[in-house]
Design a protein around this motif. Sequence first.
Motif, PDB file in Angstrom:
ATOM      1  N   GLY A   1       0.803  -1.210   0.000  1.00  0.00           N
ATOM      2  CA  GLY A   1       0.000   0.000   0.000  1.00  0.00           C
ATOM      3  C   GLY A   1       0.839   1.264   0.000  1.00  0.00           C
ATOM      4  O   GLY A   1       0.414   2.310  -0.486  1.00  0.00           O
ATOM      5  N   ALA A   2       2.038   1.177   0.542  1.00  0.00           N
ATOM      6  CA  ALA A   2       2.956   2.320   0.556  1.00  0.00           C
ATOM      7  C   ALA A   2       3.656   2.484  -0.787  1.00  0.00           C
ATOM      8  O   ALA A   2       4.376   3.453  -0.997  1.00  0.00           O
ATOM      9  N   GLY A   3       3.477   1.516  -1.700  1.00  0.00           N
ATOM     10  CA  GLY A   3       4.086   1.606  -3.022  1.00  0.00           C
ATOM     11  C   GLY A   3       5.481   1.022  -3.103  1.00  0.00           C
ATOM     12  O   GLY A   3       6.180   1.213  -4.094  1.00  0.00           O
ATOM     13  N   VAL A   4       5.903   0.294  -2.080  1.00  0.00           N
ATOM     14  CA  VAL A   4       7.228  -0.333  -2.096  1.00  0.00           C
ATOM     15  C   VAL A   4       7.099  -1.654  -2.845  1.00  0.00           C
ATOM     16  O   VAL A   4       6.330  -2.531  -2.456  1.00  0.00           O
ATOM     17  N   SER A   5       7.850  -1.779  -3.946  1.00  0.00           N
ATOM     18  CA  SER A   5       7.741  -2.995  -4.757  1.00  0.00           C
ATOM     19  C   SER A   5       8.973  -3.893  -4.658  1.00  0.00           C
ATOM     20  O   SER A   5       8.899  -5.073  -4.965  1.00  0.00           O
ATOM     21  N   ASP A   6      10.091  -3.352  -4.219  1.00  0.00           N
ATOM     22  CA  ASP A   6      11.328  -4.136  -4.115  1.00  0.00           C
ATOM     23  C   ASP A   6      11.462  -4.651  -2.687  1.00  0.00           C
ATOM     24  O   ASP A   6      12.038  -4.000  -1.823  1.00  0.00           O
ATOM     25  N   VAL A   7      10.875  -5.838  -2.430  1.00  0.00           N
ATOM     26  CA  VAL A   7      10.803  -6.395  -1.082  1.00  0.00           C
ATOM     27  C   VAL A   7      11.451  -7.772  -1.075  1.00  0.00           C
ATOM     28  O   VAL A   7      11.231  -8.578  -1.970  1.00  0.00           O
TER      29      VAL A   7
END
Length: 159
Positions: free
Chosen positions: A120-126
């Motif tokens: 939801g925060a827009g972080v895609s590199d996890v």
Amino acid sequence: MAASSADDDFVADINVTPFVDVMLVLLIIFMVTAPMMTEGLDVALPKVETSEVLPTDDDHSILTIKSNGALFLDEYETGLADLPEVLATRVKNAGRQLFVRADKDVLYGTVMQVMDRVRGAGVSDVGLVTTSVPDGSADGQIDGRDTNAAPDAKKGKRP
């Protein structure tokens, strides 16, 4: 005036013994303090066979979920409600990669709530952090149960 005597000559030799003593003391100090500097938060990570080493460069942040459900971004505690705002500021806008470290006793639902907030925060590199086990020691085992065994035909349950 008389010529200078041999007692007045300048000694050009360097005494190396005090230098070596100081270096050995510094070496011992660094050997003792270095493990304390990289300790981090205490979390019992799940063990898997295929695990990669975390990068050592500073272009990543680590989100830790402790066994009691407390959340820490790097060393700073944060709440689940504040997580999207904190991640957007400190991870997404900074262009950093995020690693999630969850204690092995944390419920799956809690991890999924956190991952929902991360997305939801827009972080895609996890990335998910685990520890590796020696080859063959976790072969087909989850919590001591054999995952490769067939279900028991009489009971309809796994052994």
